[in-house]
Design a protein around this motif. Structure first.
Motif, PDB file in Angstrom:
ATOM      1  N   VAL A 126      -1.033   2.259   5.536  1.00 54.28           N
ATOM      2  CA  VAL A 126      -1.571   3.181   4.531  1.00 54.28           C
ATOM      3  C   VAL A 126      -1.366   2.615   3.129  1.00 54.28           C
ATOM      4  O   VAL A 126      -2.271   2.651   2.283  1.00 54.28           O
ATOM      5  CB  VAL A 126      -0.916   4.572   4.654  1.00 54.28           C
ATOM      6  CG1 VAL A 126      -1.298   5.454   3.475  1.00 54.28           C
ATOM      7  CG2 VAL A 126      -1.330   5.242   5.955  1.00 54.28           C
ATOM      8  N   ARG A 127      -0.184   2.063   2.866  1.00 55.64           N
ATOM      9  CA  ARG A 127       0.077   1.488   1.541  1.00 55.64           C
ATOM     10  C   ARG A 127      -0.859   0.321   1.257  1.00 55.64           C
ATOM     11  O   ARG A 127      -1.414   0.192   0.162  1.00 55.64           O
ATOM     12  CB  ARG A 127       1.536   1.046   1.433  1.00 55.64           C
ATOM     13  CG  ARG A 127       2.002   0.827  -0.003  1.00 55.64           C
ATOM     14  CD  ARG A 127       3.501   0.560  -0.073  1.00 55.64           C
ATOM     15  NE  ARG A 127       4.284   1.613   0.520  1.00 55.64           N
ATOM     16  CZ  ARG A 127       4.591   2.752  -0.087  1.00 55.64           C
ATOM     17  NH1 ARG A 127       4.153   2.985  -1.309  1.00 55.64           N
ATOM     18  NH2 ARG A 127       5.320   3.661   0.528  1.00 55.64           N
ATOM     19  N   ASP A 128      -1.053  -0.542   2.253  1.00 61.33           N
ATOM     20  CA  ASP A 128      -1.971  -1.677   2.082  1.00 61.33           C
ATOM     21  C   ASP A 128      -3.390  -1.197   1.796  1.00 61.33           C
ATOM     22  O   ASP A 128      -4.092  -1.755   0.938  1.00 61.33           O
ATOM     23  CB  ASP A 128      -1.970  -2.554   3.333  1.00 61.33           C
ATOM     24  CG  ASP A 128      -0.671  -3.324   3.522  1.00 61.33           C
ATOM     25  OD1 ASP A 128       0.103  -3.430   2.552  1.00 61.33           O
ATOM     26  OD2 ASP A 128      -0.437  -3.804   4.648  1.00 61.33           O
ATOM     27  N   LEU A 129      -3.825  -0.171   2.524  1.00 63.22           N
ATOM     28  CA  LEU A 129      -5.174   0.359   2.326  1.00 63.22           C
ATOM     29  C   LEU A 129      -5.329   0.985   0.945  1.00 63.22           C
ATOM     30  O   LEU A 129      -6.362   0.819   0.287  1.00 63.22           O
ATOM     31  CB  LEU A 129      -5.491   1.392   3.406  1.00 63.22           C
ATOM     32  CG  LEU A 129      -5.711   0.855   4.818  1.00 63.22           C
ATOM     33  CD1 LEU A 129      -5.758   2.005   5.819  1.00 63.22           C
ATOM     34  CD2 LEU A 129      -6.996   0.041   4.898  1.00 63.22           C
ATOM     35  N   ALA A 130      -4.315   1.723   0.489  1.00 67.88           N
ATOM     36  CA  ALA A 130      -4.373   2.356  -0.829  1.00 67.88           C
ATOM     37  C   ALA A 130      -4.479   1.302  -1.922  1.00 67.88           C
ATOM     38  O   ALA A 130      -5.279   1.429  -2.861  1.00 67.88           O
ATOM     39  CB  ALA A 130      -3.146   3.235  -1.042  1.00 67.88           C
ATOM     40  N   PRO A 152     -11.713   6.949   2.526  1.00 66.05           N
ATOM     41  CA  PRO A 152     -11.654   5.700   3.315  1.00 66.05           C
ATOM     42  C   PRO A 152     -10.293   5.424   3.948  1.00 66.05           C
ATOM     43  O   PRO A 152     -10.231   4.790   5.002  1.00 66.05           O
ATOM     44  CB  PRO A 152     -12.003   4.608   2.291  1.00 66.05           C
ATOM     45  CG  PRO A 152     -12.665   5.304   1.164  1.00 66.05           C
ATOM     46  CD  PRO A 152     -12.088   6.686   1.126  1.00 66.05           C
ATOM     47  N   ILE A 153      -9.211   5.885   3.329  1.00 64.00           N
ATOM     48  CA  ILE A 153      -7.879   5.563   3.858  1.00 64.00           C
ATOM     49  C   ILE A 153      -7.666   6.198   5.236  1.00 64.00           C
ATOM     50  O   ILE A 153      -7.404   5.482   6.211  1.00 64.00           O
ATOM     51  CB  ILE A 153      -6.781   5.981   2.857  1.00 64.00           C
ATOM     52  CG1 ILE A 153      -6.878   5.108   1.591  1.00 64.00           C
ATOM     53  CG2 ILE A 153      -5.390   5.849   3.489  1.00 64.00           C
ATOM     54  CD1 ILE A 153      -5.980   5.566   0.466  1.00 64.00           C
ATOM     55  N   GLU A 366       0.294   9.949   4.946  1.00 65.24           N
ATOM     56  CA  GLU A 366      -0.819   9.343   4.222  1.00 65.24           C
ATOM     57  C   GLU A 366      -0.968   9.936   2.820  1.00 65.24           C
ATOM     58  O   GLU A 366      -1.225   9.199   1.861  1.00 65.24           O
ATOM     59  CB  GLU A 366      -2.104   9.522   5.017  1.00 65.24           C
ATOM     60  CG  GLU A 366      -2.118   8.726   6.314  1.00 65.24           C
ATOM     61  CD  GLU A 366      -3.458   8.808   7.020  1.00 65.24           C
ATOM     62  OE1 GLU A 366      -4.429   8.194   6.541  1.00 65.24           O
ATOM     63  OE2 GLU A 366      -3.525   9.486   8.060  1.00 65.24           O
ATOM     64  N   ALA A 367      -0.819  11.250   2.700  1.00 63.39           N
ATOM     65  CA  ALA A 367      -0.953  11.875   1.385  1.00 63.39           C
ATOM     66  C   ALA A 367       0.139  11.382   0.438  1.00 63.39           C
ATOM     67  O   ALA A 367      -0.133  11.049  -0.725  1.00 63.39           O
ATOM     68  CB  ALA A 367      -0.907  13.396   1.516  1.00 63.39           C
ATOM     69  N   THR A 373       0.950   5.614  -4.608  1.00 66.80           N
ATOM     70  CA  THR A 373       0.304   4.358  -4.995  1.00 66.80           C
ATOM     71  C   THR A 373      -0.650   4.568  -6.158  1.00 66.80           C
ATOM     72  O   THR A 373      -0.693   3.767  -7.103  1.00 66.80           O
ATOM     73  CB  THR A 373      -0.445   3.769  -3.788  1.00 66.80           C
ATOM     74  OG1 THR A 373       0.452   3.654  -2.676  1.00 66.80           O
ATOM     75  CG2 THR A 373      -1.003   2.389  -4.111  1.00 66.80           C
ATOM     76  N   LEU A 374      -1.412   5.657  -6.107  1.00 67.03           N
ATOM     77  CA  LEU A 374      -2.355   5.958  -7.186  1.00 67.03           C
ATOM     78  C   LEU A 374      -1.638   6.156  -8.515  1.00 67.03           C
ATOM     79  O   LEU A 374      -2.014   5.562  -9.536  1.00 67.03           O
ATOM     80  CB  LEU A 374      -3.157   7.213  -6.828  1.00 67.03           C
ATOM     81  CG  LEU A 374      -4.045   7.776  -7.943  1.00 67.03           C
ATOM     82  CD1 LEU A 374      -5.197   6.828  -8.245  1.00 67.03           C
ATOM     83  CD2 LEU A 374      -4.571   9.168  -7.559  1.00 67.03           C
ATOM     84  N   LEU A 375      -0.602   6.987  -8.533  1.00 67.92           N
ATOM     85  CA  LEU A 375       0.079   7.294  -9.795  1.00 67.92           C
ATOM     86  C   LEU A 375       0.877   6.107 -10.324  1.00 67.92           C
ATOM     87  O   LEU A 375       1.048   5.967 -11.545  1.00 67.92           O
ATOM     88  CB  LEU A 375       0.986   8.513  -9.618  1.00 67.92           C
ATOM     89  CG  LEU A 375       0.273   9.843  -9.349  1.00 67.92           C
ATOM     90  CD1 LEU A 375       1.278  10.982  -9.299  1.00 67.92           C
ATOM     91  CD2 LEU A 375      -0.794  10.121 -10.398  1.00 67.92           C
TER      92      LEU A 375
END
Length: 409
Positions: A126-130, A152-153, A366-367, A373-375
């Motif tokens: 999940v981290r790699d995808l984000a 997509p994630i 995932e959330a 990762t986003l923030l």
């Protein structure tokens, strides 16, 4: 003993209308105060059905463990007669629609592939995808975060969980999109039939060539000599898609909206990027406060039920309003306040009891990782449109934004 005669009130609104979807919490508050058990209707597009609803926390929680309110009432197996295969797998054969002891058997078998090792691998993925999604969005002025990040994630995670090759992803995605869309949409029936055929072929391939994926684990899961049948494996793939994909991308979207609405709470999280306990608490509060799922599949009264002096007639469809229960002031202190440190937080956002959401832990994972990762990458992310221009999709008992345009900053 005399039969209870206190009438059950009828709500002065229909669940699922545009007026209801625009402000469900106001309607929930009215129900909790005036008619905690009420008769109303559930409207979805052209379909409208009578429904009995619970709105208070204690009633919703009690209902979810009451054997008098099964998902599939006695005689439900007769419903398979003449039912097309794809509809049977989506309804009758789904673990969501099973009751104990069959439900317990299926839950036990399906839980076996979800080992700590597999869960850890999913977190890393999940981290790699984000990161990859944010890399792909670099330099864009306005981004639809729902479509280009949140969606997509979990889709990729589910596709990899069931071992779908890259070459087969477009066909799988077409089927998944149809699975989560309106059944009245043009071509829906053919797309779901194709998804069933694709999944059966995939199961056959995994039998002959096992992989390091959840689908292979489901095929080989065994307890006391018992295994899932092919129909049960196919139905479970559909359940995983619904529980682990649809819930998750909407939870990610709602999490971002909620944190943008509460900048002081967002700042507190950003100042503690490695505080795992705080982040986990924040996700639980997001599920309670603005979780995407506002109700479960309806149950059916197996008999006349006396509920606090009121009678629910046998055969009635009954629904717990989870979105209302999670704002019940009798269960939560200051329930309309968003507080990422709230404790205890025994929300019902993933249900309760035997039918507690199969995808809950995956959705949480995932959330949490996606928002972290986003923030971290874009600490100044902001809405690209005025807040009052965000629109919810017109789906009863769901909190789903149709788009989430943001400036990454």
């Amino acid at each position: 003993m005399s039969t209870p005669t206190t009438p059950v009130p009828e709500a002065p609104f229909t669940i699922g209308t545009p007026e209801f979807v625009a402000d469900p919490q106001a309607h929930y508050a009215w129900l909790r105060e005036n008619a905690p058990l009420a008769r109303t209707r559930l409207e979805y597009g052209p379909v409208s059905q009578p429904i009995w609803v619970f709105s208070r926390y204690r009633d919703c929680r009690a209902m979810l463990t009451d054997p008098r309110l099964p998902r599939s009432p006695a005689g439900g197996s007769a419903m398979t007669t003449g039912l097309p295969e794809h509809l049977r797998l989506l309804s009758i054969e789904s673990v969501i629609m099973k009751d104990d002891p069959e439900h317990k058997r299926l839950r036990s078998l399906v839980s076996r592939p979800f080992t700590p090792r597999m869960t850890a691998k999913l977190g890393e993925r999940v981290r790699d995808l984000a990161v990859a999604r944010l890399d792909a969005l670099a330099g864009q002025d306005v981004v639809d975060l729902r479509q280009e990040f949140a969606l997509p994630i979990p889709y990729t995670v589910i596709a990899e969980m069931v071992g779908v090759d890259e070459a087969d992803r477009p066909r799988f995605q077409s089927g998944v999109t149809a699975l989560l869309s309106d059944r009245s949409a043009e071509g829906w029936d053919l797309q779901i039939r194709d998804l069933v055929a694709f999944t059966r072929d995939l199961v056959a391939r995994k039998h002959d060539d096992p992989g390091d994926d959840i689908l292979t684990g489901l095929i080989h899961a065994e307890e006391d000599g018992d295994r899932l049948s092919e129909d049960e494996v196919v139905a479970m793939v559909f359940t995983l898609v619904i529980a682990g994909y649809e819930t998750t991308y909407n939870l990610i979207t709602n999490a971002v909206v909620t944190l943008l609405d509460h900048p002081e709470q967002r700042t507190r999280l950003q100042q503690a990027p490695d505080d795992d306990a705080l982040w986990r608490s924040a996700i639980e509060e997001i599920v309670r406060y603005s979780g995407p799922v506002g109700g479960t599949k309806p149950a059916t009264a197996a008999e006349d039920i006396d509920w606090d002096g009121r009678t629910i007639p046998a055969g009635s469809s009954v629904l717990p309003l989870l979105g209302s229960a999670n704002r019940d002031p009798d269960a939560f202190d200051a329930p309309d306040r968003f507080d990422i440190t709230r404790s205890p937080n025994h929300h019902l956002g993933f249900g309760y009891g035997p039918h507690f959401c199969l995808g809950a832990n995956l959705a949480r994972l995932e959330a949490r990782i996606a928002v972290q990762t986003l923030l971290a990458r874009h600490p100044h992310v902001s809405l690209a449109i005025p807040r009052d221009e965000l629109r919810l999709e017109p789906m009863p008992l769901w909190t789903r934004y149709d788009t989430l345009p943001v400036l990454l900053g």
